[in-house]
Design a protein around this motif. Sequence first.
Motif, PDB file in Angstrom:
ATOM      1  N   SER A  37      38.952  43.993  36.592  1.00 37.13           N
ATOM      2  CA  SER A  37      39.270  43.714  38.372  1.00 37.13           C
ATOM      3  C   SER A  37      40.415  42.416  37.604  1.00 37.13           C
ATOM      4  O   SER A  37      39.450  41.308  36.579  1.00 37.13           O
ATOM      5  CB  SER A  37      38.600  42.763  39.435  1.00 37.13           C
ATOM      6  N   SER A  90      40.529  39.067  38.824  1.00 35.60           N
ATOM      7  CA  SER A  90      40.188  38.174  39.276  1.00 35.60           C
ATOM      8  C   SER A  90      38.665  38.524  37.924  1.00 35.60           C
ATOM      9  O   SER A  90      38.530  36.933  37.625  1.00 35.60           O
ATOM     10  CB  SER A  90      38.763  37.851  40.683  1.00 35.60           C
ATOM     11  N   ASP A 114      32.078  39.124  43.392  1.00 36.13           N
ATOM     12  CA  ASP A 114      33.163  37.788  43.937  1.00 36.13           C
ATOM     13  C   ASP A 114      33.386  37.798  45.520  1.00 36.13           C
ATOM     14  O   ASP A 114      33.692  36.874  46.512  1.00 36.13           O
ATOM     15  CB  ASP A 114      33.870  37.308  42.649  1.00 36.13           C
ATOM     16  N   PHE A 115      34.271  38.570  45.124  1.00 31.74           N
ATOM     17  CA  PHE A 115      35.268  39.481  46.653  1.00 31.74           C
ATOM     18  C   PHE A 115      34.318  39.755  48.034  1.00 31.74           C
ATOM     19  O   PHE A 115      34.889  39.496  49.015  1.00 31.74           O
ATOM     20  CB  PHE A 115      35.980  40.798  46.467  1.00 31.74           C
ATOM     21  N   ARG A 147      33.815  32.314  46.521  1.00 27.61           N
ATOM     22  CA  ARG A 147      34.413  33.427  45.401  1.00 27.61           C
ATOM     23  C   ARG A 147      34.153  32.147  44.102  1.00 27.61           C
ATOM     24  O   ARG A 147      33.913  32.659  42.857  1.00 27.61           O
ATOM     25  CB  ARG A 147      35.643  33.275  46.061  1.00 27.61           C
ATOM     26  N   SER A 148      35.003  31.148  44.236  1.00 22.68           N
ATOM     27  CA  SER A 148      34.787  29.950  43.052  1.00 22.68           C
ATOM     28  C   SER A 148      33.719  29.956  42.165  1.00 22.68           C
ATOM     29  O   SER A 148      33.644  29.530  40.991  1.00 22.68           O
ATOM     30  CB  SER A 148      36.124  29.492  43.260  1.00 22.68           C
ATOM     31  N   TRP A 178      45.492  36.287  44.107  1.00 25.49           N
ATOM     32  CA  TRP A 178      44.072  37.071  44.562  1.00 25.49           C
ATOM     33  C   TRP A 178      43.528  36.364  42.697  1.00 25.49           C
ATOM     34  O   TRP A 178      42.677  37.502  42.502  1.00 25.49           O
ATOM     35  CB  TRP A 178      44.283  38.559  44.742  1.00 25.49           C
ATOM     36  N   GLU A 179      44.771  36.229  41.834  1.00 24.65           N
ATOM     37  CA  GLU A 179      43.973  36.163  40.178  1.00 24.65           C
ATOM     38  C   GLU A 179      43.795  34.777  40.241  1.00 24.65           C
ATOM     39  O   GLU A 179      42.231  34.261  40.445  1.00 24.65           O
ATOM     40  CB  GLU A 179      45.089  36.620  39.245  1.00 24.65           C
ATOM     41  N   SER A 180      44.942  34.084  39.825  1.00 27.14           N
ATOM     42  CA  SER A 180      43.886  32.254  39.279  1.00 27.14           C
ATOM     43  C   SER A 180      43.798  31.794  41.211  1.00 27.14           C
ATOM     44  O   SER A 180      43.181  31.083  40.538  1.00 27.14           O
ATOM     45  CB  SER A 180      45.432  31.999  38.935  1.00 27.14           C
ATOM     46  N   ILE A 232      41.511  32.345  43.080  1.00 23.36           N
ATOM     47  CA  ILE A 232      40.042  32.745  43.263  1.00 23.36           C
ATOM     48  C   ILE A 232      39.715  31.033  42.766  1.00 23.36           C
ATOM     49  O   ILE A 232      38.675  31.028  43.760  1.00 23.36           O
ATOM     50  CB  ILE A 232      40.376  33.627  42.721  1.00 23.36           C
TER      51      ILE A 232
END
Length: 376
Positions: free
Chosen positions: A95, A97, A184-185, A193-194, A341-343, A345
């Motif tokens: 993923s 993330s 995380d999702f 999530r973080s 949806w990448e950084s 998060i």
Amino acid sequence: MKIIYFLIFNFLVLLLLNSCNNQHKKTEEGQTIPNKYATDFEIQETSDGYILKVKNRFDQTNSGTYTYYLSSKPESTPNSNVTIPIPVSKVACLSTSHIAFISTLDKTSSIKGISTPELVCNSEVSKLYAQGKIYNIGYDNQINYEKIISISPDVVFAFGVDNTSVSKFQKLTDLGIPVVFVNDFTEAKPLGRSEWIKFFACFYDKLNFATEYFDSIENNYLNIKSSIPQNVKKPKVLVSLPWKGTWWVPGGNSFFANFINDAGGEYIFSNNNHSDSQGLNIEEVFAKAKNISFWLNPNNVNTKTEILSIDNRLEFFEPYKTAKIYNNNLKENQAGGNDFWESGILHPDIILLDLKTIFHQDSTNNHSLYYYKQIN
């Protein structure tokens, strides 16, 4: 007098033995480090590493968790436990993330395998992939097991959306390659999530760094949240677009619904308690979406014309005519990979500031949108 001394001596011996037993128990089971927001993982710190537990959402027959043993001294771990030596030096990620978490820990160089490389927004990872230092390990039903085996990673970070997707990784486990499931999702809170950065940090033995990083993000987030005007009418907010006749909207207790609430908006489907998306027909949304101020995240569109190409009935949709439309794809690459949806998060504070700027525009807010752009 001798009897008294004998009793005292025995008491002290028992006390010492009990202390040793308690110490051993603490070493074997670990001391739990409580999370602030995340609900789907648990960290237990041991004398030489960590015991990680991840909620198994698809298994109702056992304890409902995956358990992973991490140790800087794996040779001392009981043989009954499969142990991952730490710190890890080679990993594979399924993923984007996962890439964000690892890069934030300054361990990008450990990433040796990724899925869908064209969707990755991290420039350093893309560069390493172009140089042949990171390999494409496939995705979903096209996972390249042979490539993963050739990389021989210390761990594969995976995720599962159902029992079938989880079972696909048994082949790697049977070959002795540890597969760690990351949920995380599934977290409903943005900061939840973080907080998974702490989970990833354990594999690199950087938990202190991750804790300090998360505390800083949390502080920023809460400061922004506390600055949201409370004495004004909350703007009504609609989310997403229909797909093949079904309008999938975030549940009222979902990740994005909580973002809207924290930013001072009124999510029009907040009255349900679901944390996952709910499928509605277009007529239901048309009936509910009246007097909408903002329409957010309409899939990957860049213009209002593109919205009509999804479903031409939306031409008569009131929010299409009157609402301000913003999409979270300002940082989208050419293949459609979305950095939100990448950084994003790891930067819920920036997302919250974007939403505050959208919902509460005034002359005192000079923030330039980072993940969002207005759709015209």
